[in-house]
Motif scaffolding. Structure first.
Motif, short mmCIF file in Angstrom:
data_model
loop_
_atom_site.label_atom_id
_atom_site.label_comp_id
_atom_site.label_asym_id
_atom_site.label_seq_id
_atom_site.Cartn_x
_atom_site.Cartn_y
_atom_site.Cartn_z
N PHE A 149 0.91 -1.32 0.03
CA PHE A 149 -0.16 -0.03 0.11
C PHE A 149 0.85 1.33 0.10
CE2 PHE A 149 -2.90 -3.35 1.53
CZ PHE A 149 -3.79 -3.16 0.96
N LEU A 150 0.76 1.93 -1.10
CA LEU A 150 1.64 2.80 -1.40
C LEU A 150 0.98 4.51 -0.87
CD1 LEU A 150 3.12 2.07 -4.86
CD2 LEU A 150 4.33 1.73 -2.71
N PRO A 151 1.96 5.55 -0.65
CA PRO A 151 1.38 6.54 -0.42
C PRO A 151 0.71 7.22 -1.70
CG PRO A 151 3.59 6.62 0.55
CD PRO A 151 3.35 5.39 -0.11
N PRO A 152 -0.47 8.06 -1.51
CA PRO A 152 -1.16 8.35 -2.50
C PRO A 152 -0.30 8.87 -3.89
CG PRO A 152 -2.27 9.12 -0.70
CD PRO A 152 -0.83 8.68 -0.23
N LYS A 153 0.42 9.76 -3.66
CA LYS A 153 1.20 10.26 -4.73
C LYS A 153 2.07 9.33 -5.47
CE LYS A 153 -0.66 14.23 -5.33
NZ LYS A 153 -1.67 14.33 -6.42
N GLU A 154 2.83 8.61 -4.41
CA GLU A 154 3.55 7.35 -5.16
C GLU A 154 2.76 6.24 -5.88
OE1 GLU A 154 6.14 5.31 -2.47
OE2 GLU A 154 6.53 7.12 -1.15
N PHE A 155 1.57 6.22 -5.29
CA PHE A 155 0.59 5.40 -6.11
C PHE A 155 0.45 5.99 -7.56
CE2 PHE A 155 -3.73 3.80 -7.38
CZ PHE A 155 -3.42 2.44 -7.19
N ASP A 156 -0.29 7.29 -7.43
CA ASP A 156 -0.64 7.93 -8.63
C ASP A 156 0.64 7.95 -9.92
OD1 ASP A 156 -3.06 8.49 -7.51
OD2 ASP A 156 -2.52 10.47 -7.11
N LEU A 157 1.59 8.15 -9.11
CA LEU A 157 2.95 8.21 -10.26
C LEU A 157 3.34 6.88 -10.83
CD1 LEU A 157 5.41 9.74 -11.17
CD2 LEU A 157 6.47 9.17 -9.21
N LEU A 158 3.00 5.60 -9.97
CA LEU A 158 3.35 4.56 -10.44
C LEU A 158 2.19 4.21 -11.45
CD1 LEU A 158 4.33 1.59 -10.30
CD2 LEU A 158 2.90 1.24 -8.46
N VAL A 159 0.93 4.51 -11.40
CA VAL A 159 -0.07 4.16 -12.22
C VAL A 159 0.14 5.05 -13.58
CG1 VAL A 159 -2.64 4.89 -12.90
CG2 VAL A 159 -1.91 3.82 -10.62
N TYR A 160 0.72 6.34 -13.42
CA TYR A 160 0.85 7.05 -14.86
C TYR A 160 1.94 6.36 -15.69
CZ TYR A 160 1.00 11.02 -17.77
OH TYR A 160 1.13 11.76 -19.03
N LEU A 161 3.20 6.17 -14.85
CA LEU A 161 4.14 5.27 -15.49
C LEU A 161 3.67 4.12 -16.10
CD1 LEU A 161 6.98 5.85 -12.62
CD2 LEU A 161 6.75 7.11 -14.90
N ILE A 162 2.96 3.14 -15.62
CA ILE A 162 2.56 2.05 -16.15
C ILE A 162 1.66 2.25 -17.23
CG2 ILE A 162 1.34 -0.03 -15.75
CD1 ILE A 162 2.01 -0.26 -12.85
N GLN A 163 0.86 3.35 -17.26
CA GLN A 163 -0.20 3.47 -18.14
C GLN A 163 0.62 4.09 -19.44
OE1 GLN A 163 -2.74 6.20 -16.34
NE2 GLN A 163 -4.28 4.88 -16.05
N HIS A 164 1.74 4.66 -19.48
CA HIS A 164 2.72 5.31 -20.48
C HIS A 164 3.96 4.57 -20.43
CE1 HIS A 164 -0.61 8.04 -19.38
NE2 HIS A 164 -0.30 8.74 -20.51
N LYS A 165 4.07 3.22 -20.08
CA LYS A 165 5.26 2.42 -20.14
C LYS A 165 5.98 2.34 -21.59
CE LYS A 165 2.88 -1.95 -20.98
NZ LYS A 165 2.30 -2.98 -20.30
N LYS A 195 12.68 7.94 -6.77
CA LYS A 195 13.71 6.96 -5.94
C LYS A 195 12.93 5.92 -4.88
CE LYS A 195 17.34 7.54 -2.58
NZ LYS A 195 18.19 8.34 -1.90
N ARG A 196 12.00 6.55 -4.30
CA ARG A 196 11.11 5.62 -3.40
C ARG A 196 10.48 4.58 -4.13
NH1 ARG A 196 8.09 10.67 -0.30
NH2 ARG A 196 9.83 11.09 1.17
#
Length: 224
Positions: A149-165, A195-196
């Motif tokens: 369970f990631l902090p909200p902004k880490e989660f949002d960043l991960l989602v955006y990176l995956i959506q635009h892999k 980094k996180r």
């Protein structure tokens, strides 16, 4: 990602809109006039339509009325005129929104996102890259059946990176899409969150890399 129908008899406008939509991960279907658009809708499932008003054979108002007879999707009209009468005609035809040419591509994207939210058209709730599974509805990240369970902004960043892999994303783009236009921080915020994320997945998903693109930003990729 949602699929957007772009209808305009000006190929330059079609190319401009398509380029900006594709850069944000949207799929696009294009048509050069109203008749062509109706044929494309028979063959392709579209989630939203961006339609020019002034077109030969069938103008944007007529096309909007025809779409409304058979399809339930948001419609955004583009026009070179900024007149109350034209806006009234557009809304009477059934459009959801109206944008006057020339327009800023960013404003077009904001309006499209707002319409998709209004119609509750969202991306696929489950995203995958390597052995990482992300559920955008429950905010759960799973790696080989282990839940994170990631902090909200880490989660949002991960989602955006995956959506635009496999796409190179600038720091400015990441800030705008994840933190918003009103963000008052600086680019170091992106670097810290990247980094996180790397630390989270370094040992759990070694085949998934967030690659630094020197002088630009980052790109998420899966190493086979």
């Amino acid at each position: 990602m949602p699929t957007i129908l772009v209808v305009d008899d000006d190929s330059r406008i079609v190319d401009l809109v398509q380029t900006h939509l594709n850069s944000q991960g949207y799929a696009t279907v294009t048509a050069s006039d109203g008749m062509d658009a109706l044929e494309k809708l028979k063959k392709s499932s579209c989630d939203l339509a961006v339609i020019d008003v002034m077109m030969p054979f069938m103008d944007g108002f007529q096309l909007t009325k025809e779409i409304r007879k058979k399809y339930d999707l948001p419609i955004l009209l583009l026009t070179a005129k900024d007149q109350i009468a034209d806006k009234e005609a557009g809304y009477e035809a059934g459009t959801d929104d109206y944008l006057v040419k020339p327009f800023e591509p960013k404003e077009l994207l904001f309006r499209i996102k707002a319409l998709l939210r209004r119609y509750e058209i969202d991306d696929e709730p489950v995203l995958r890259i390597g052995n990482i599974i992300v559920n955008t509805k429950t905010f759960e990240v799973t790696v080989d059946q282990r839940s994170l369970f990631l902090p909200p902004k880490e989660f949002d960043l991960l989602v955006y990176l995956i959506q635009h892999k496999k796409q190179i994303l600038s720091r400015d783009q990441l800030i705008e899409q994840v933190w918003g236009m009103d963000f008052e921080g600086d680019e170091r915020t992106i670097d810290v969150h990247i980094k996180r994320l790397r630390e989270h997945f370094k040992s759990l998903a070694p085949q998934v890399h967030i690659k630094t693109i020197r002088g630009i930003g980052y790109m998420m990729e899966e190493i086979e």
